[in-house]
Design a protein around this motif. Structure first.
Motif, PDB file in Angstrom:
ATOM      1  N   ASP A 135      -2.475   9.543   9.745  1.00 40.40           N
ATOM      2  CA  ASP A 135      -3.817   8.995   9.513  1.00 40.40           C
ATOM      3  C   ASP A 135      -3.797   7.932   8.416  1.00 40.40           C
ATOM      4  N   ASP A 136      -2.976   8.154   7.386  1.00 37.46           N
ATOM      5  CA  ASP A 136      -2.841   7.141   6.333  1.00 37.46           C
ATOM      6  C   ASP A 136      -2.376   5.812   6.925  1.00 37.46           C
TER       7      ASP A 136
ATOM      8  N   LEU B 127      -2.499   4.848  10.101  1.00 32.97           N
ATOM      9  CA  LEU B 127      -3.502   4.314  11.023  1.00 32.97           C
ATOM     10  C   LEU B 127      -4.539   3.501  10.260  1.00 32.97           C
ATOM     11  N   GLN B 128      -4.991   4.040   9.139  1.00 34.70           N
ATOM     12  CA  GLN B 128      -5.984   3.340   8.330  1.00 34.70           C
ATOM     13  C   GLN B 128      -5.403   2.052   7.757  1.00 34.70           C
ATOM     14  N   THR B 129      -4.181   2.122   7.230  1.00 28.58           N
ATOM     15  CA  THR B 129      -3.537   0.939   6.663  1.00 28.58           C
ATOM     16  C   THR B 129      -3.372  -0.152   7.721  1.00 28.58           C
TER      17      THR B 129
ATOM     18  N   ARG C 295       0.819  -1.220   0.000  1.00 28.39           N
ATOM     19  CA  ARG C 295       0.000   0.000   0.000  1.00 28.39           C
ATOM     20  C   ARG C 295       0.849   1.264   0.000  1.00 28.39           C
ATOM     21  N   HIS C 296       2.069   1.151   0.503  1.00 30.67           N
ATOM     22  CA  HIS C 296       2.989   2.302   0.550  1.00 30.67           C
ATOM     23  C   HIS C 296       4.319   1.861  -0.055  1.00 30.67           C
TER      24      HIS C 296
ATOM     25  N   GLY D   9      -4.917  -0.560  10.561  1.00 30.60           N
ATOM     26  CA  GLY D   9      -6.196  -1.082  11.019  1.00 30.60           C
ATOM     27  C   GLY D   9      -6.820  -2.037  10.023  1.00 30.60           C
ATOM     28  N   GLU D  10      -6.741  -1.700   8.742  1.00 32.43           N
ATOM     29  CA  GLU D  10      -7.347  -2.551   7.719  1.00 32.43           C
ATOM     30  C   GLU D  10      -6.590  -3.864   7.542  1.00 32.43           C
TER      31      GLU D  10
END
Length: 281
Positions: free
Chosen positions: A175-176, A178-180, A119-120, A182-183
């Protein structure tokens, strides 16, 4: 324990480093770390009273001993005993001086690292190279890692069990990440997200709290007699675990929510404000 019992005084003080003990100061054309005199004096009063001071940080051990030296912690440790240090967010427990690794928790970080990099893809990866610095997939921004940065192929970085992995994306936000995180669920690893897009991966169940619990047991101190001060998301478990958990004033809301009380910001010498309540000048 927001309401403390009469006559209570901490037997162990757990202190985060960056943003709690250390602040960044600009001057003379450069930026440097500084421990304010008021904080230094307050820490010394804790030691003079016979309480234990334990540094608890996401930093690697070698960069924490430098701070211990700066504070003169081992010169005034209770009974002249060696210090305990909780490094790498609880994954590495150290006695000092001399530097001795007492306990180290490791895990296979490869699946989680590869999932985040999907994702990154431009994110940077680092692991500690004990006593030297870090092995990195590519250089981190200046000032973010202590010691030498040894550029190493990613496959080699995650080929062996490690105690902590740092993933950093200068182009993303906290925040990016955190979302990654968590998902993904990170496949059985625990994680902490810092102020920026900085992700620390650690073994399951390992945190500053778990490290401090081990140290407190060794010292014969109950959690109810621990005062902990911190400012980051990697302090959440520590602040909840301690008898009195204190958030620095500049902390994000999640840290305030986890703490019993909030003190001043690092620029206001918030750590000294809290310590002076229990160890007055």
């Amino acid at each position: 324990m927001a309401e403390v019992r009469e006559g209570w005084q901490p037997k162990l003080v757990a202190l985060d480093i960056d943003g709690t003990l250390l602040k960044w100061v600009q001057g003379g054309g450069s930026t440097h770390e500084e421990v304010a005199p008021a904080v230094q004096d307050a820490v010394r009063r804790v030691l003079d009273a016979g309480a234990h001071v334990v540094l608890a940080s996401g930093r690697a051990p070698h960069s924490m001993t430098v701070v211990a030296d700066r504070l003169g912690l081992h010169d005034a440790a209770p009974g002249g005993d060696r210090l305990w240090i909780v490094a790498s967010n609880g994954s590495v427990l150290v006695r000092y001086p001399p530097l001795e690794i007492v306990r180290e928790e490791t895990f296979d970080a490869a699946p989680a690292v590869r999932a985040v990099l999907e994702r990154h893809p431009d994110a940077l990866v680092a692991i500690e190279e004990r006593g030297v610095g870090y092995r990195v997939s590519a250089p981190f921004p200046e000032g973010e890692l202590d010691g030498e940065q040894i550029v190493t192929h990613l496959d080699e970085i995650v080929s062996m069990p490690v105690s902590r992995v740092i993933i950093r994306d200068p182009e993303a936000t906290a925040d990016d990440f955190l979302q990654t995180a968590g998902e993904l669920g990170l496949h059985g690893t625990d994680y902490v997200v810092g102020w920026t897009a900085w992700l620390d991966l650690a073994p399951v169940g390992v945190s500053k709290a778990s490290g401090l619990e081990y140290v407190a047991t060794e010292l014969g101190v109950d959690a109810t007699d621990v005062l902990a001060i911190g400012d980051g998301r990697n302090d959440l478990e520590m602040l909840r675990w301690a008898g009195r958990g204190v958030a620095m004033g500049q902390a994000v809301q999640a840290v305030h929510d986890a703490a019993d009380v909030t003190t001043g910001t690092v620029d206001e010498d918030g750590a000294a404000q809290e310590l002076s309540r229990w160890f007055p000048a």
